[in-house]
Design a protein around this motif. Structure first.
Motif, mmCIF file in Angstrom:
data_model
loop_
_atom_site.group_PDB
_atom_site.id
_atom_site.type_symbol
_atom_site.label_atom_id
_atom_site.label_comp_id
_atom_site.label_asym_id
_atom_site.label_seq_id
_atom_site.Cartn_x
_atom_site.Cartn_y
_atom_site.Cartn_z
ATOM 1 N N GLY A 8 0.811 -1.207 0.000
ATOM 2 C CA GLY A 8 0.000 0.000 0.000
ATOM 3 C C GLY A 8 0.849 1.263 0.000
ATOM 4 N N ILE A 9 0.190 2.371 -0.201
ATOM 5 C CA ILE A 9 0.822 3.686 -0.199
ATOM 6 C C ILE A 9 0.695 4.244 1.208
ATOM 7 C CG2 ILE A 9 0.741 5.992 -1.186
ATOM 8 C CD1 ILE A 9 -0.705 4.625 -3.629
ATOM 9 N N GLN A 10 1.819 4.502 1.859
ATOM 10 C CA GLN A 10 1.787 4.982 3.237
ATOM 11 C C GLN A 10 1.942 6.496 3.266
ATOM 12 O OE1 GLN A 10 4.646 2.901 5.593
ATOM 13 N NE2 GLN A 10 3.800 0.906 5.108
ATOM 14 N N VAL A 11 1.047 7.141 4.001
ATOM 15 C CA VAL A 11 1.086 8.589 4.202
ATOM 16 C C VAL A 11 0.796 8.874 5.669
ATOM 17 C CG1 VAL A 11 0.441 9.162 1.826
ATOM 18 C CG2 VAL A 11 -1.343 8.859 3.550
ATOM 19 N N ALA A 12 1.045 10.090 6.089
ATOM 20 C CA ALA A 12 0.780 10.485 7.468
ATOM 21 C C ALA A 12 -0.114 11.718 7.479
ATOM 22 C CB ALA A 12 2.084 10.781 8.196
ATOM 23 N N VAL A 13 -1.085 11.709 8.363
ATOM 24 C CA VAL A 13 -1.911 12.883 8.622
ATOM 25 C C VAL A 13 -1.348 13.509 9.890
ATOM 26 C CG1 VAL A 13 -4.220 13.726 9.166
ATOM 27 C CG2 VAL A 13 -3.927 11.854 7.524
ATOM 28 N N VAL A 14 -0.945 14.771 9.795
ATOM 29 C CA VAL A 14 -0.320 15.466 10.920
ATOM 30 C C VAL A 14 -0.971 16.830 11.103
ATOM 31 C CG1 VAL A 14 1.914 14.295 10.634
ATOM 32 C CG2 VAL A 14 1.506 16.448 9.451
ATOM 33 N N CYS A 15 -0.720 17.441 12.248
ATOM 34 C CA CYS A 15 -1.157 18.818 12.482
ATOM 35 C C CYS A 15 -0.390 19.732 11.536
ATOM 36 C CB CYS A 15 -0.905 19.225 13.927
ATOM 37 S SG CYS A 15 -1.924 18.330 15.107
ATOM 38 N N GLU A 16 -0.999 20.838 11.184
ATOM 39 C CA GLU A 16 -0.399 21.749 10.216
ATOM 40 C C GLU A 16 0.997 22.207 10.638
ATOM 41 O OE1 GLU A 16 -1.910 25.911 9.163
ATOM 42 O OE2 GLU A 16 -2.866 24.565 7.696
ATOM 43 N N ASP A 17 1.236 22.415 11.927
ATOM 44 C CA ASP A 17 2.550 22.888 12.379
ATOM 45 C C ASP A 17 3.393 21.759 12.996
ATOM 46 O OD1 ASP A 17 0.981 22.639 14.638
ATOM 47 O OD2 ASP A 17 1.832 24.392 15.625
ATOM 48 N N TYR A 18 3.166 20.534 12.537
ATOM 49 C CA TYR A 18 3.932 19.373 13.007
ATOM 50 C C TYR A 18 5.416 19.608 12.763
ATOM 51 C CZ TYR A 18 5.424 14.505 13.415
ATOM 52 O OH TYR A 18 6.037 13.347 13.806
ATOM 53 N N PRO A 19 6.301 19.285 13.670
ATOM 54 C CA PRO A 19 6.124 18.531 14.896
ATOM 55 C C PRO A 19 5.800 19.384 16.118
ATOM 56 C CG PRO A 19 8.453 18.764 14.462
ATOM 57 C CD PRO A 19 7.715 19.437 13.333
ATOM 58 N N GLY A 20 5.611 20.698 15.934
ATOM 59 C CA GLY A 20 5.257 21.555 17.061
ATOM 60 C C GLY A 20 3.991 21.101 17.765
ATOM 61 N N SER A 21 2.972 20.750 17.000
ATOM 62 C CA SER A 21 1.734 20.180 17.538
ATOM 63 C C SER A 21 1.632 18.758 17.025
ATOM 64 C CB SER A 21 0.513 20.967 17.062
ATOM 65 O OG SER A 21 0.536 22.267 17.579
ATOM 66 N N GLN A 22 1.305 17.857 17.921
ATOM 67 C CA GLN A 22 1.215 16.459 17.536
ATOM 68 C C GLN A 22 -0.177 15.914 17.815
ATOM 69 O OE1 GLN A 22 4.468 14.096 18.942
ATOM 70 N NE2 GLN A 22 5.974 15.457 18.045
ATOM 71 N N ILE A 23 -0.525 14.886 17.091
ATOM 72 C CA ILE A 23 -1.820 14.242 17.242
ATOM 73 C C ILE A 23 -1.761 13.306 18.444
ATOM 74 C CG2 ILE A 23 -3.406 12.593 16.165
ATOM 75 C CD1 ILE A 23 -2.558 13.848 13.467
ATOM 76 N N SER A 24 -2.714 13.479 19.339
ATOM 77 C CA SER A 24 -2.791 12.599 20.511
ATOM 78 C C SER A 24 -3.556 11.329 20.145
ATOM 79 C CB SER A 24 -3.515 13.307 21.656
ATOM 80 O OG SER A 24 -4.879 13.494 21.314
ATOM 81 N N ARG A 25 -3.564 10.378 21.049
ATOM 82 C CA ARG A 25 -4.321 9.134 20.818
ATOM 83 C C ARG A 25 -5.814 9.450 20.642
ATOM 84 N NH1 ARG A 25 -2.886 3.912 21.573
ATOM 85 N NH2 ARG A 25 -1.043 4.493 22.747
ATOM 86 N N GLU A 26 -6.330 10.401 21.428
ATOM 87 C CA GLU A 26 -7.733 10.790 21.309
ATOM 88 C C GLU A 26 -7.999 11.465 19.962
ATOM 89 O OE1 GLU A 26 -5.798 11.726 24.020
ATOM 90 O OE2 GLU A 26 -6.519 10.063 25.243
ATOM 91 N N ASN A 27 -7.064 12.335 19.532
ATOM 92 C CA ASN A 27 -7.207 12.993 18.236
ATOM 93 C C ASN A 27 -7.160 11.983 17.092
ATOM 94 O OD1 ASN A 27 -5.167 15.802 19.292
ATOM 95 N ND2 ASN A 27 -7.361 15.545 19.456
ATOM 96 N N PHE A 28 -6.353 10.936 17.259
ATOM 97 C CA PHE A 28 -6.283 9.881 16.252
ATOM 98 C C PHE A 28 -7.669 9.252 16.066
ATOM 99 C CE2 PHE A 28 -5.661 5.275 15.387
ATOM 100 C CZ PHE A 28 -5.199 5.382 14.085
ATOM 101 N N ALA A 29 -8.347 8.971 17.168
ATOM 102 C CA ALA A 29 -9.700 8.409 17.093
ATOM 103 C C ALA A 29 -10.653 9.401 16.425
ATOM 104 C CB ALA A 29 -10.199 8.029 18.487
ATOM 105 N N ASP A 30 -10.479 10.703 16.708
ATOM 106 C CA ASP A 30 -11.310 11.730 16.070
ATOM 107 C C ASP A 30 -11.088 11.749 14.556
ATOM 108 O OD1 ASP A 30 -12.255 12.519 18.573
ATOM 109 O OD2 ASP A 30 -10.753 14.109 18.788
ATOM 110 N N ILE A 31 -9.840 11.594 14.123
ATOM 111 C CA ILE A 31 -9.522 11.562 12.690
ATOM 112 C C ILE A 31 -10.172 10.342 12.041
ATOM 113 C CG2 ILE A 31 -7.647 11.248 11.020
ATOM 114 C CD1 ILE A 31 -5.907 12.974 12.931
ATOM 115 N N GLN A 32 -10.101 9.202 12.718
ATOM 116 C CA GLN A 32 -10.723 7.983 12.189
ATOM 117 C C GLN A 32 -12.226 8.210 11.962
ATOM 118 O OE1 GLN A 32 -7.976 6.450 11.249
ATOM 119 N NE2 GLN A 32 -8.602 4.468 12.034
#
Length: 123
Positions: A8-32
């Protein structure tokens, strides 16, 4: 499944100012959930995104896509995706994520100061 994930093609969804802001486990569930809502809004006939796998690591949501069409579909929607209030997301390649290397270091114990009982000198 293993072969599909590997191919598969692997990509990452990150916060716009990554790595300054990172996705938390809860935010990961929100993205899903937000991506699920996008898929639910698609018409029954026509294009169907093929999402092989997702995981959360290094403050990013890693997505494995089955094909280029799915990657392009998601890339067009991630910047406008509302996963949580105030979320500003972007999609990047895995090369944008930091790499970590494990290192084993041995530190010598501090030198102890001792007095020689025979001559009285300090070593």
């Amino acid at each position: 499944y293993t072969r599909a994930a590997r191919e598969g093609i692997q990509v990452a969804v990150v916060c716009e100012d990554y790595p300054g802001s990172q996705i938390s486990r809860e935010n990961f569930a929100d993205i899903q959930r937000a991506i699920g809502r996008l898929v639910d809004e698609l018409p029954e006939e026509g294009f169907t995104p093929r999402l092989v796998e997702s995981c959360w690591t290094k403050g990013a949501a890693i997505k494995v896509r089955h094909n280029e069409l799915t990657k392009d579909w998601l890339a067009a929607r991630v910047p406008t995706l509302v996963a949580w209030e105030g979320s500003r997301l972007k999609m990047v390649g895995l090369d944008a994520l930091p790499t970590y290397k494990r290192v084993v270091v041995w530190f010598l114990s501090p030198v102890e100061t001792r007095s020689c009982t025979s001559c009285g000198s300090v070593s």
